[in-house]
Design a protein around this motif. Structure first.
Motif, PDB file in Angstrom:
ATOM      1  N   ALA A  27      -7.451  -9.986  -5.918  1.00  0.00           N
ATOM      2  CA  ALA A  27      -8.124  -9.056  -4.713  1.00  0.00           C
ATOM      3  C   ALA A  27      -9.544  -9.135  -3.907  1.00  0.00           C
ATOM      4  O   ALA A  27      -9.662  -9.203  -2.726  1.00  0.00           O
ATOM      5  CB  ALA A  27      -7.682  -6.855  -4.442  1.00  0.00           C
ATOM      6  N   TRP A  28     -10.133  -8.986  -5.147  1.00  0.00           N
ATOM      7  CA  TRP A  28     -11.705  -9.091  -5.137  1.00  0.00           C
ATOM      8  C   TRP A  28     -11.905 -10.120  -4.665  1.00  0.00           C
ATOM      9  O   TRP A  28     -13.283 -10.698  -3.900  1.00  0.00           O
ATOM     10  CB  TRP A  28     -12.188  -8.008  -5.875  1.00  0.00           C
ATOM     11  N   ALA A  71     -11.010  -6.757   0.766  1.00  0.00           N
ATOM     12  CA  ALA A  71     -10.604  -6.257  -0.154  1.00  0.00           C
ATOM     13  C   ALA A  71      -9.653  -4.844  -0.011  1.00  0.00           C
ATOM     14  O   ALA A  71      -8.612  -4.149  -0.502  1.00  0.00           O
ATOM     15  CB  ALA A  71     -11.182  -5.796  -1.366  1.00  0.00           C
ATOM     16  N   LEU A 124     -18.220 -12.270  -6.537  1.00  0.00           N
ATOM     17  CA  LEU A 124     -16.643 -11.807  -6.888  1.00  0.00           C
ATOM     18  C   LEU A 124     -15.881 -13.137  -7.436  1.00  0.00           C
ATOM     19  O   LEU A 124     -14.621 -12.514  -8.161  1.00  0.00           O
ATOM     20  CB  LEU A 124     -16.036 -11.346  -5.252  1.00  0.00           C
ATOM     21  N   PRO A 159     -17.299  -7.250   2.327  1.00  0.00           N
ATOM     22  CA  PRO A 159     -16.252  -7.159   1.315  1.00  0.00           C
ATOM     23  C   PRO A 159     -15.271  -5.814   1.070  1.00  0.00           C
ATOM     24  O   PRO A 159     -14.250  -6.101   0.450  1.00  0.00           O
ATOM     25  CB  PRO A 159     -17.375  -7.083   0.542  1.00  0.00           C
ATOM     26  N   ARG A 203     -18.206  -2.793  -4.859  1.00  0.00           N
ATOM     27  CA  ARG A 203     -18.791  -3.309  -3.020  1.00  0.00           C
ATOM     28  C   ARG A 203     -20.122  -3.762  -3.395  1.00  0.00           C
ATOM     29  O   ARG A 203     -20.408  -4.310  -1.700  1.00  0.00           O
ATOM     30  CB  ARG A 203     -19.071  -2.067  -2.663  1.00  0.00           C
ATOM     31  N   ASP A 241     -13.582 -12.702 -10.638  1.00  0.00           N
ATOM     32  CA  ASP A 241     -11.977 -12.910 -10.248  1.00  0.00           C
ATOM     33  C   ASP A 241     -11.527 -14.436 -11.863  1.00  0.00           C
ATOM     34  O   ASP A 241     -11.071 -13.635 -12.192  1.00  0.00           O
ATOM     35  CB  ASP A 241     -11.777 -13.159  -9.431  1.00  0.00           C
ATOM     36  N   ALA A 281     -11.438 -11.990  -1.197  1.00  0.00           N
ATOM     37  CA  ALA A 281     -12.379 -11.505  -0.264  1.00  0.00           C
ATOM     38  C   ALA A 281     -13.460 -12.225  -0.431  1.00  0.00           C
ATOM     39  O   ALA A 281     -13.889 -12.179   0.505  1.00  0.00           O
ATOM     40  CB  ALA A 281     -12.229  -9.358  -0.306  1.00  0.00           C
ATOM     41  N   GLY A 328     -13.396   0.084  -7.002  1.00  0.00           N
ATOM     42  CA  GLY A 328     -14.349  -0.312  -5.924  1.00  0.00           C
ATOM     43  C   GLY A 328     -15.637  -0.187  -5.652  1.00  0.00           C
ATOM     44  O   GLY A 328     -16.712  -0.707  -5.250  1.00  0.00           O
ATOM     45  N   ALA A 365      -8.898  -2.728  -6.816  1.00  0.00           N
ATOM     46  CA  ALA A 365      -9.357  -3.148  -5.592  1.00  0.00           C
ATOM     47  C   ALA A 365      -9.838  -1.125  -5.217  1.00  0.00           C
ATOM     48  O   ALA A 365     -10.735  -1.251  -4.727  1.00  0.00           O
ATOM     49  CB  ALA A 365      -8.602  -3.309  -4.617  1.00  0.00           C
ATOM     50  N   GLY A 370      -6.826  -6.963   0.861  1.00  0.00           N
ATOM     51  CA  GLY A 370      -5.736  -7.230  -0.096  1.00  0.00           C
ATOM     52  C   GLY A 370      -5.248  -5.810  -1.012  1.00  0.00           C
ATOM     53  O   GLY A 370      -4.361  -6.935  -1.039  1.00  0.00           O
ATOM     54  N   ALA A 371      -5.696  -4.828  -1.406  1.00  0.00           N
ATOM     55  CA  ALA A 371      -5.171  -4.259  -2.212  1.00  0.00           C
ATOM     56  C   ALA A 371      -3.706  -4.082  -1.322  1.00  0.00           C
ATOM     57  O   ALA A 371      -2.608  -4.044  -2.177  1.00  0.00           O
ATOM     58  CB  ALA A 371      -5.753  -3.174  -1.739  1.00  0.00           C
TER      59      ALA A 371
END
Length: 397
Positions: free
Chosen positions: A122-123, A338, A81, A334, A74, A85, A126, A70, A66, A341-342
């Motif tokens: 995390a992404w 993220a 995203l 996003p 982003r 993942d 998000a 980034g 994340a 989420g991080a």
């Protein structure tokens, strides 16, 4: 069904929901296999430690991704995203059964592959919720969030049972092979709709953590979520040790999933829920309902306690994300989600790492009781802060 119907009718969601459901089922199976495979490959006297490390490895690198990735991610749309993942997870998780078949899998390599699979987690998370904000109107955000929770928690009902059967038949590596295949399907589903989802405009990118710091409510919610997930972290370590077999682990997770499914359905049918009271109440209720699990009750009582804890847990993912979706424009979500989420990706593994020596020293039952009490106290503190904040602002004015 009525609150979910407008979500299901959306063309983008109609394309990706089958992949999300299949992938969730694979992850529901892996919830059992990840810890159980660590138990099998770890030295006997270090099982608690390696279970904790394996569970942490499956999530913690997402925080690194994340932050480090980034600048590259982003500007991506939500669907892109998720697809990235999913593809990464498919590759790294698929390597685990491959090495196991070649008799080349060690506990260290296993943890490393889990870590690689989680780099974009995390992404990916998000991306799911950003897609909701990008393609659906605001009044459908909570039902759509609840639908994602419903899919995830429904998978914890069937997934652990299927995992127990598959482990008994083919072994734990086969479960991760299935999970890798489901992530490959998910990557294909999201790649097919990537161009149809609105992308983030490059001139509107923003630093996620800076946005959270500037918003007092989002900062408070992030702190609450951080501690909530931190205290949840030891539970995945305690449950495999607390149980007596892989099938027993599956039953415990399934009981939690049954309650969470019911709670997610109820959340989606109540789109006008007061978001803050429900979010804080979910934390308090979860802690209180988790506590009896470690008191030496009969197994049926443990299963009932976990089902009720799942019922209390279910609103939290939907309402907490809805608060972000309500406060941040879709084009800026996003990096903000993220960043959130991080923080959470660090919280749960950190709790897991703390839980490993705690389970080793105090035992699984004591760990579960301690986590339950601490979580209830956390919710009570959040409630006091939430109630007093308007009073303090009024007195300052």
């Amino acid at each position: 069904m009525p609150p979910y119907w407008p979500v299901l009718r959306d063309r983008v969601f109609a394309r990706v929901l089958p992949g999300l459901a299949l992938s969730a089922l694979g992850d529901g199976m892996s919830a059992v296999a990840i810890g159980w495979l660590a138990v099998q490959y770890a030295p006997h006297h270090q099982r608690g430690l390696w279970v904790g490390l394996a569970v942490a490895a499956y999530t913690l690198p997402g925080a690194v991704g994340a932050i480090v990735l980034g600048p590259l991610l982003r500007g991506r749309g939500g669907a892109h995203l998720v697809g990235l993942d999913a593809a990464l997870r498919a590759v790294f998780l698929g390597a685990v059964p491959l090495l196991a078949c070649l008799d080349a899998l060690t506990i260290g390599r296993y943890a490393a592959l889990l870590a690689g699979s989680a780099l974009l987690s995390a992404w990916g998370s998000a991306g799911r919720y950003t897609l909701i904000a990008q393609v659906l109107p605001a009044d459908l955000h909570l039902p759509a969030n609840a639908l994602l929770t419903l899919i995830t928690e429904a998978a914890t009902v069937a997934g652990p049972v299927l995992a127990g059967l598959l482990i008994a038949w083919l072994g734990a590596p086969a479960v991760l092979a299935v999970d890798a295949a489901t992530f490959a399907v998910l990557a294909v589903c999201f790649a097919a709709v990537r161009a149809r989802a609105p992308l983030v405009r490059r001139d509107q990118r923003s630093a996620g953590l800076a946005t959270i710091r500037r918003n007092r409510e989002l900062l408070g919610l992030t702190v609450l979520s951080c501690w909530f997930f931190l205290l949840f972290g030891p539970i995945p370590v305690a449950v495999p040790v607390f149980a007596s077999s892989a099938q027993d682990v599956g039953l415990l997770y399934t009981s939690f999933g049954v309650g969470a499914v019911i709670g997610a359905i109820a959340t989606g049918h109540l789109p006008r829920l007061p978001l803050w009271p429900v979010t804080i109440g979910s934390v308090i209720a979860f802690g209180l309902l988790l506590t009896p699990l470690g008191l030496g009750l009969p197994r049926w009582a443990d299963l009932l306690a976990l089902a009720l804890a799942g019922l209390a847990w279910a609103p939290y993912p939907s309402t907490s994300v809805a608060l972000f979706q309500r406060a941040v424009p879709a084009e800026r979500l996003p990096p903000v989600l993220a960043a959130r989420g991080a923080v959470l990706v660090v919280s749960t593994p950190l709790g897991t790492l703390m839980g490993a020596p705690l389970v080793q020293a105090a035992g699984a039952a004591t760990t579960l009781v301690a986590c339950g009490i601490a979580t209830a106290v956390l919710g009570a503190v959040a409630l006091v802060v939430r109630v007093r904040a308007p009073m303090l602002r009024a007195s300052c004015n």
